[in-house]
Design a protein around this motif. Structure first.
Motif, PDB file in Angstrom:
ATOM      1  N   GLU A   5      23.696  70.888  20.867  1.00  0.00           N
ATOM      2  CA  GLU A   5      24.898  71.399  21.538  1.00  0.00           C
ATOM      3  C   GLU A   5      26.028  71.663  20.555  1.00  0.00           C
ATOM      4  OE1 GLU A   5      25.702  68.397  24.444  1.00  0.00           O
ATOM      5  OE2 GLU A   5      24.077  69.069  25.769  1.00  0.00           O
ATOM      6  N   SER A   6      25.656  72.165  19.383  1.00  0.00           N
ATOM      7  CA  SER A   6      26.629  72.543  18.333  1.00  0.00           C
ATOM      8  C   SER A   6      27.560  71.399  17.941  1.00  0.00           C
ATOM      9  CB  SER A   6      27.459  73.757  18.798  1.00  0.00           C
ATOM     10  OG  SER A   6      26.633  74.865  19.046  1.00  0.00           O
ATOM     11  N   LYS A   7      27.041  70.162  17.986  1.00  0.00           N
ATOM     12  CA  LYS A   7      27.875  69.003  17.658  1.00  0.00           C
ATOM     13  C   LYS A   7      27.929  68.712  16.163  1.00  0.00           C
ATOM     14  CE  LYS A   7      27.446  66.694  22.129  1.00  0.00           C
ATOM     15  NZ  LYS A   7      26.941  65.499  22.858  1.00  0.00           N
ATOM     16  N   ILE A   8      27.087  69.366  15.383  1.00  0.00           N
ATOM     17  CA  ILE A   8      27.228  69.219  13.932  1.00  0.00           C
ATOM     18  C   ILE A   8      28.453  70.008  13.502  1.00  0.00           C
ATOM     19  CG2 ILE A   8      26.188  69.671  11.689  1.00  0.00           C
ATOM     20  CD1 ILE A   8      23.492  69.287  12.839  1.00  0.00           C
ATOM     21  N   GLU A   9      29.321  69.367  12.748  1.00  0.00           N
ATOM     22  CA  GLU A   9      30.587  69.986  12.363  1.00  0.00           C
ATOM     23  C   GLU A   9      30.339  71.217  11.489  1.00  0.00           C
ATOM     24  OE1 GLU A   9      32.679  66.889  10.410  1.00  0.00           O
ATOM     25  OE2 GLU A   9      33.033  65.724  12.251  1.00  0.00           O
ATOM     26  N   PRO A  10      31.164  72.269  11.665  1.00  0.00           N
ATOM     27  CA  PRO A  10      30.997  73.488  10.877  1.00  0.00           C
ATOM     28  C   PRO A  10      30.966  73.235   9.368  1.00  0.00           C
ATOM     29  CG  PRO A  10      32.525  73.884  12.675  1.00  0.00           C
ATOM     30  CD  PRO A  10      32.218  72.415  12.688  1.00  0.00           C
ATOM     31  N   ALA A  11      31.816  72.316   8.897  1.00  0.00           N
ATOM     32  CA  ALA A  11      31.842  72.018   7.460  1.00  0.00           C
ATOM     33  C   ALA A  11      30.510  71.443   7.002  1.00  0.00           C
ATOM     34  CB  ALA A  11      32.970  71.046   7.140  1.00  0.00           C
ATOM     35  N   GLN A  12      29.889  70.630   7.856  1.00  0.00           N
ATOM     36  CA  GLN A  12      28.593  70.046   7.518  1.00  0.00           C
ATOM     37  C   GLN A  12      27.498  71.120   7.528  1.00  0.00           C
ATOM     38  OE1 GLN A  12      27.801  67.449   6.108  1.00  0.00           O
ATOM     39  NE2 GLN A  12      26.460  66.045   7.202  1.00  0.00           N
ATOM     40  N   LEU A  13      27.567  72.028   8.488  1.00  0.00           N
ATOM     41  CA  LEU A  13      26.616  73.134   8.522  1.00  0.00           C
ATOM     42  C   LEU A  13      26.765  74.023   7.296  1.00  0.00           C
ATOM     43  CD1 LEU A  13      26.684  74.279  12.259  1.00  0.00           C
ATOM     44  CD2 LEU A  13      24.770  73.247  11.034  1.00  0.00           C
ATOM     45  N   LYS A  14      28.004  74.264   6.923  1.00  0.00           N
ATOM     46  CA  LYS A  14      28.268  75.091   5.744  1.00  0.00           C
ATOM     47  C   LYS A  14      27.658  74.457   4.499  1.00  0.00           C
ATOM     48  CE  LYS A  14      32.230  76.700   3.013  1.00  0.00           C
ATOM     49  NZ  LYS A  14      33.704  76.672   2.920  1.00  0.00           N
ATOM     50  N   ARG A  15      27.773  73.129   4.386  1.00  0.00           N
ATOM     51  CA  ARG A  15      27.213  72.436   3.218  1.00  0.00           C
ATOM     52  C   ARG A  15      25.681  72.537   3.186  1.00  0.00           C
ATOM     53  NH1 ARG A  15      31.715  68.914   3.873  1.00  0.00           N
ATOM     54  NH2 ARG A  15      30.649  67.763   5.515  1.00  0.00           N
ATOM     55  N   ILE A  16      25.055  72.302   4.336  1.00  0.00           N
ATOM     56  CA  ILE A  16      23.593  72.300   4.332  1.00  0.00           C
ATOM     57  C   ILE A  16      23.039  73.701   4.099  1.00  0.00           C
ATOM     58  CG2 ILE A  16      23.368  72.529   6.854  1.00  0.00           C
ATOM     59  CD1 ILE A  16      20.889  70.823   6.706  1.00  0.00           C
ATOM     60  N   LEU A  17      23.694  74.736   4.652  1.00  0.00           N
ATOM     61  CA  LEU A  17      23.218  76.107   4.464  1.00  0.00           C
ATOM     62  C   LEU A  17      23.465  76.593   3.037  1.00  0.00           C
ATOM     63  CD1 LEU A  17      24.353  77.689   7.851  1.00  0.00           C
ATOM     64  CD2 LEU A  17      22.019  77.146   7.136  1.00  0.00           C
ATOM     65  N   THR A  18      24.506  76.072   2.419  1.00  0.00           N
ATOM     66  CA  THR A  18      24.824  76.474   1.040  1.00  0.00           C
ATOM     67  C   THR A  18      23.929  75.784   0.031  1.00  0.00           C
ATOM     68  OG1 THR A  18      27.146  76.826   1.658  1.00  0.00           O
ATOM     69  CG2 THR A  18      26.664  76.621  -0.684  1.00  0.00           C
ATOM     70  N   ASN A  19      23.606  74.510   0.278  1.00  0.00           N
ATOM     71  CA  ASN A  19      22.927  73.702  -0.733  1.00  0.00           C
ATOM     72  C   ASN A  19      21.434  73.532  -0.514  1.00  0.00           C
ATOM     73  OD1 ASN A  19      25.465  73.194  -1.924  1.00  0.00           O
ATOM     74  ND2 ASN A  19      25.843  71.516  -0.509  1.00  0.00           N
ATOM     75  N   THR A  20      20.903  74.064   0.582  1.00  0.00           N
ATOM     76  CA  THR A  20      19.505  73.812   0.914  1.00  0.00           C
ATOM     77  C   THR A  20      18.699  75.103   0.901  1.00  0.00           C
ATOM     78  OG1 THR A  20      20.254  72.020   2.373  1.00  0.00           O
ATOM     79  CG2 THR A  20      17.962  72.712   2.570  1.00  0.00           C
ATOM     80  N   ASP A  21      17.603  75.104   0.185  1.00  0.00           N
ATOM     81  CA  ASP A  21      16.685  76.232   0.248  1.00  0.00           C
ATOM     82  C   ASP A  21      16.175  76.344   1.684  1.00  0.00           C
ATOM     83  OD1 ASP A  21      14.028  77.614   0.191  1.00  0.00           O
ATOM     84  OD2 ASP A  21      14.477  77.725  -1.954  1.00  0.00           O
ATOM     85  N   PRO A  22      16.200  77.533   2.268  1.00  0.00           N
ATOM     86  CA  PRO A  22      15.794  77.689   3.680  1.00  0.00           C
ATOM     87  C   PRO A  22      14.436  77.085   3.996  1.00  0.00           C
ATOM     88  CG  PRO A  22      16.789  79.714   2.890  1.00  0.00           C
ATOM     89  CD  PRO A  22      16.659  78.818   1.693  1.00  0.00           C
ATOM     90  N   ARG A  23      13.533  77.023   3.018  1.00  0.00           N
ATOM     91  CA  ARG A  23      12.213  76.450   3.275  1.00  0.00           C
ATOM     92  C   ARG A  23      12.293  74.996   3.710  1.00  0.00           C
ATOM     93  NH1 ARG A  23       9.452  77.286  -2.326  1.00  0.00           N
ATOM     94  NH2 ARG A  23      11.574  76.676  -2.923  1.00  0.00           N
ATOM     95  N   PHE A  24      13.306  74.282   3.225  1.00  0.00           N
ATOM     96  CA  PHE A  24      13.429  72.858   3.547  1.00  0.00           C
ATOM     97  C   PHE A  24      14.083  72.610   4.903  1.00  0.00           C
ATOM     98  CE2 PHE A  24      13.168  72.800  -1.127  1.00  0.00           C
ATOM     99  CZ  PHE A  24      12.079  71.954  -1.274  1.00  0.00           C
ATOM    100  N   LEU A  25      14.491  73.673   5.579  1.00  0.00           N
ATOM    101  CA  LEU A  25      15.034  73.519   6.939  1.00  0.00           C
ATOM    102  C   LEU A  25      13.923  73.405   7.966  1.00  0.00           C
ATOM    103  CD1 LEU A  25      17.959  76.116   6.838  1.00  0.00           C
ATOM    104  CD2 LEU A  25      18.110  73.640   6.588  1.00  0.00           C
TER     105      LEU A  25
END
Length: 528
Positions: free
Chosen positions: A177-197
């Motif tokens: 329900e979009s409860k992960i904070e935008p700043a946290q999403l920004k960090r994971i999308l910036t620092n994580t290779d999409p394969r590891f998602l």
């Protein structure tokens, strides 16, 4: 006006170089003449992506050539250049990708930034506009605003094209329900290779299955390094960490201190817990109490904790059993600087005449003394000196231990209260020497008790000098209840000490015995 496309180098064997045939961009093309003419009309018939990539060949790298040639039906060679007459290549490229510019303008990228983005990331131009727009809307739907989105796309353009990101965002939006904070999403999308998602949803569901409540899962996810704690770790390793911590608090530790998930099980968690168990003498239950009370202790390396323990052994003379008992009541001991806090404060206790046993007893009762800020300790020390305590004495050390458990503001109000009721500074020192806790009691509670002593019981305030412990008993449950019960039997004149210090069982027995005696005396008096 025709456009002249000249290819200087023969991409085919000499046998085919002299062949004359019309040029085609499709995979079944067999020949390519040295010079080819196109009309603007024929160019416009090509898909924009194909024109864009063809015109970029002169600037593309050898790797890019190999990727593009199969797309247009050519075989790569060592050298190839594209010369165009009648067409400005930069302008043509701009025209071929013009359908993308409005989209990137909406998210805050200007024309120059967009051109640079497309040049460095040709995969974006190969993606349909509808797909790009849908991905942008998807990112916005989980709370990433335009400013963060423009930074994210510039920093990590694969968020627009990677297939793995779609299911991840879908899980965040629909299941979490979009409860992960935008700043946290920004960090994971910036620092994580999409394969590891891939599998992120399974790891979150594992936490829920292991006992993290739906109400707490967002707190946990927002307070860990998602890349390190979840994405780069297999489900099995995460489960092993939770299972290992089960004896010491398990999932509750993680809920209180989510950052524990960041730590590697074998190289960090196991050695740190083992160190505490050994310090406790093998008492895993007591170790669990320390961890539950202060899970942050797992953030400190074994080397760091060993330094603190060795310092207390050598400088304070404490043994491991004593140190662990102090740790039980004050586990944040490991956060205090050895040189800036521990050394000068233990040195102060030594200067006040405390031996090793005295230091242990002091720290068990007033462990906060080791953790308070320098300003806090200095203020209280000066205050005690002003009311008459002598520096570097045992009484000073005891009083200092008491005031560490109260705020500077409350201490000042307590002293002011006693002064208003007519006590001198010498009286305050005398009372607090006999009963040091009076300096740490809440000033409002003290005032209520003093008022009841004077108004409710009709006693003199000076009686507190002889029995300052009166101020430590609960007003309604102990003082009022016992006074009213005894008053009906023996009247108002009674010793405060005997009234309050006797045990409840003895008090009730004494009360019944006194009632029986009065009944007998009354009967004898009436009979006579």
């Amino acid at each position: 006006m025709d456009a002249l496309l000249t290819l200087s180098a023969n991409p085919f064997p000499s046998s085919s170089s002299s062949s004359s045939s019309s040029f085609s961009l499709f995979p079944h093309s067999l020949f390519l003449p040295t010079t080819v003419r196109f009309s603007h009309a024929s160019l416009s018939a090509f898909h924009p992506h194909e024109c864009f990539f063809l015109l970029k060949l002169s600037k593309a790298s050898r790797i890019e050539h190999k990727q593009v040639f199969p797309h247009v039906g050519l075989r790569p060679t060592k050298q190839i250049s594209v010369l165009c007459s009648g067409i400005n290549s930069t302008a043509n490229r701009h025209d071929d990708t013009r359908f993308l510019f409005p989209l990137f303008r909406e998210i805050g990228l200007n024309e120059k930034e967009t051109e640079l983005l497309l040049e460095k990331n040709p995969a974006i131009a190969l993606t349909s506009l509808d797909s790009l727009r849908a991905r942008v809307h998807f990112l916005q739907s989980v709370g990433i605003d335009s400013l963060a989105l423009s930074y994210l796309i510039t920093k990590c353009p694969t968020v627009l094209t990677a297939e793995e990101i779609g299911p991840f965002l879908c899980f965040v939006r629909d299941e979490l329900e979009s409860k992960i904070e935008p700043a946290q999403l920004k960090r994971i999308l910036t620092n994580t290779d999409p394969r590891f998602l891939v599998g992120f949803d399974q790891k979150v569901k594992l936490l829920l299955h292991r006992g993290v409540s739906c109400e707490k899962i967002a707190f946990v996810l927002n307070n860990v390094n998602l890349t390190k704690a979840l994405c780069h770790r297999p489900v099995e390793e995460i489960d092993r960490s939770i299972a290992f911590l089960g004896r010491f608090g398990g999932i509750d530790l993680i809920v209180k201190r989510p950052v524990i998930l960041n730590y590697d099980l074998d190289s960090e968690l196991i050695p740190r817990v083992r160190f505490l168990v050994e310090l406790s003498g093998g008492d895993k239950d007591a170790t669990g109490n320390v961890l539950r009370k202060f899970p942050m202790i797992l953030s400190y390396s074994v080397k760091h904790m060993e330094g603190h323990i060795e310092f207390l052994r050598s400088f304070a003379g404490l043994n491991d059993n004593e140190i662990f008992k102090i740790l039980l009541v004050f586990p944040s001991l490991v956060t205090a600087s050895r040189e800036r806090k521990l050394r000068p404060r233990i040195e102060f206790l030594k200067q006040c005449g405390l031996e090793t046993d005295d230091i242990f007893k002091f720290l068990i009762k007033a462990p906060l003394f080791l953790g308070l800020s320098f300003d806090n300790v200095e203020y209280k020390l000066v205050f005690l000196l002003k009311i008459g305590y002598k520096y570097r004495t045992r009484d000073m050390a005891v009083a200092m231990g008491s005031v560490t458990r109260t705020s500077c503001e409350n201490l000042q109000k307590v002293i002011g209260l006693f002064l208003r009721y007519g006590f001198s500074c010498a009286d305050i020192v005398a009372m607090s020497t006999r009963h040091p806790q009076v300096l740490q009691y809440n000033h409002n509670s003290l005032e209520e008790k003093v008022e009841y002593l004077i108004e409710g019981m009709g006693r003199e305030v000076g009686e507190l000098l002889a029995f300052p412990a009166f101020l430590g008993y609960k007003l309604d449950e102990r003082i009022k209840a016992r006074y009213e019960a005894r008053k009906k039997i023996v009247g108002g004149g009674m010793s405060l000490n005997k009234l309050l210090t006797v045990s409840t069982e003895r008090f009730l027995r004494k009360k019944k015995g006194t009632k029986l005696l009065h009944m007998i005396e009354d009967q004898n008096g009436n009979g006579g």
